[in-house]
Design a protein around this motif. Structure first.
Motif, mmCIF file in Angstrom:
data_model
loop_
_atom_site.group_PDB
_atom_site.id
_atom_site.type_symbol
_atom_site.label_atom_id
_atom_site.label_comp_id
_atom_site.label_asym_id
_atom_site.label_seq_id
_atom_site.Cartn_x
_atom_site.Cartn_y
_atom_site.Cartn_z
ATOM 1 N N ARG A 155 6.218 2.479 8.950
ATOM 2 C CA ARG A 155 6.136 1.202 8.227
ATOM 3 C C ARG A 155 5.182 0.282 8.982
ATOM 4 O O ARG A 155 5.556 -0.386 9.942
ATOM 5 C CB ARG A 155 7.528 0.577 8.106
ATOM 6 N N ARG A 156 3.947 0.293 8.535
ATOM 7 C CA ARG A 156 2.892 -0.499 9.157
ATOM 8 C C ARG A 156 1.822 -0.741 8.108
ATOM 9 O O ARG A 156 1.933 -0.258 6.981
ATOM 10 C CB ARG A 156 2.305 0.252 10.361
ATOM 11 N N VAL A 157 0.782 -1.461 8.476
ATOM 12 C CA VAL A 157 -0.339 -1.649 7.568
ATOM 13 C C VAL A 157 -1.440 -0.669 7.927
ATOM 14 O O VAL A 157 -1.536 -0.192 9.065
ATOM 15 C CB VAL A 157 -0.873 -3.098 7.599
ATOM 16 N N GLU A 204 -0.748 -5.851 -4.057
ATOM 17 C CA GLU A 204 0.104 -4.775 -3.571
ATOM 18 C C GLU A 204 0.995 -4.244 -4.691
ATOM 19 O O GLU A 204 1.224 -3.029 -4.792
ATOM 20 C CB GLU A 204 0.950 -5.251 -2.392
ATOM 21 N N ARG A 227 -3.222 -3.196 4.443
ATOM 22 C CA ARG A 227 -2.281 -3.021 3.337
ATOM 23 C C ARG A 227 -1.099 -2.175 3.797
ATOM 24 O O ARG A 227 -1.254 -1.315 4.679
ATOM 25 C CB ARG A 227 -2.973 -2.346 2.156
ATOM 26 N N PRO A 228 0.072 -2.356 3.196
ATOM 27 C CA PRO A 228 1.223 -1.525 3.574
ATOM 28 C C PRO A 228 0.928 -0.048 3.369
ATOM 29 O O PRO A 228 0.334 0.351 2.370
ATOM 30 C CB PRO A 228 2.330 -2.009 2.624
ATOM 31 N N CYS A 229 1.340 0.757 4.334
ATOM 32 C CA CYS A 229 1.174 2.205 4.217
ATOM 33 C C CYS A 229 2.200 2.779 3.250
ATOM 34 O O CYS A 229 3.368 2.389 3.268
ATOM 35 C CB CYS A 229 1.354 2.870 5.580
ATOM 36 N N HIS A 230 1.759 3.719 2.443
ATOM 37 C CA HIS A 230 2.662 4.466 1.572
ATOM 38 C C HIS A 230 2.490 5.955 1.885
ATOM 39 O O HIS A 230 1.401 6.417 2.228
ATOM 40 C CB HIS A 230 2.377 4.176 0.103
ATOM 41 N N ASP A 284 8.302 6.797 -0.099
ATOM 42 C CA ASP A 284 8.794 5.413 0.036
ATOM 43 C C ASP A 284 8.717 4.618 -1.257
ATOM 44 O O ASP A 284 9.056 3.428 -1.269
ATOM 45 C CB ASP A 284 8.020 4.685 1.130
#
Length: 233
Positions: A194-196, A4, A201-204, A227
């Motif tokens: 804010r989630r995967v 990440e 994977r973390p959302c951007h 973010d």
């Protein structure tokens, strides 16, 4: 988390290179009166290839001037020559080594004080949207879109489009179906931002600000990572 960290570094590096590209656009004076929008777009494409070896852009390249700056992304107004007192915006999505940048900036030619006020408000409203996002851990795309619209109205502008941002990453947009509203900052996008993602994977996210003055027939655009890359206040 090591992977990440590499994702984050790659997204930030792509944005850094996009910013350098537009610094060079300014330095070379590519946006000048009498030139066509498509002509300038092609020169920026060629400059991205010259500077960074960019071979593809994940979305259509946009250079819009004067009344064409009222149009949101999905529309395709006819090519227009840049006027001596125009406002011009660029929206490019260069892919750097497989990583997306999505970057939008506005340029004002001439001394029109209202256009210069819009130019100053674009990054200010972007920052207001970013702060609103940072302060609300469970915010949805719909909530952020509504907030950005309010910030625009409070400053005396209309909001120019149906979106105020979207997911960004390893060139994902080619495989995002149009009906996946939760991938966008838009009305009806009701999942927490804010989630995967589908790969865990973390959302951007990208935040885009499109301000318009319909009475005077011009607008402006500012877009970058939401973010990542900002100091959290």
């Amino acid at each position: 988390m090591h992977l990440e960290a590499e994702r984050v570094a790659s997204l930030l590096d792509a944005q850094r290179r996009a910013a350098k590209l537009f610094d060079e656009v300014s330095a070379r004076g590519l946006i000048t009166p009498g030139r066509g929008e498509r002509e300038v777009s092609d020169e920026i494409r060629d400059l991205a290839q010259e500077m960074f070896g960019v071979e593809r852009h994940w979305h259509k390249r946009i250079v819009r001037a004067g009344p064409n700056t009222l149009h949101p992304y999905a529309e395709n107004p006819p090519d227009r020559s840049i006027g001596a007192d125009d406002i011009v915006f660029c929206d490019f999505g260069p892919v750097f080594d497989g990583w997306e940048a999505d970057f939008g900036r506005t340029f004002v030619l001439g001394d029109d004080p209202v256009k210069h006020r819009l130019l100053a408000d674009l990054p200010r409203i972007f920052d207001a949207g970013r702060r609103y996002f940072e302060a609300r851990p469970d915010i949805t795309g719909a909530e952020l879109y509504a907030a950005v619209g309010k910030f625009a109205a409070d400053a005396g502008w209309a909001y120019g489009g149906p979106l105020a941002g979207h997911l960004v990453g390893e060139f994902p947009h080619a495989r995002i179906p149009n009906n996946k509203i939760e991938y966008y900052v838009t009305p009806g996008s009701d999942q927490p931002m804010r989630r995967v993602d589908v790969d865990g994977r973390p959302c951007h996210w990208i935040l885009e600000i499109h301000l318009v003055d319909r009475a005077r027939a011009f607008g402006g655009f500012h877009e970058e990572l939401l973010d990542l890359g900002h100091r959290i206040d």
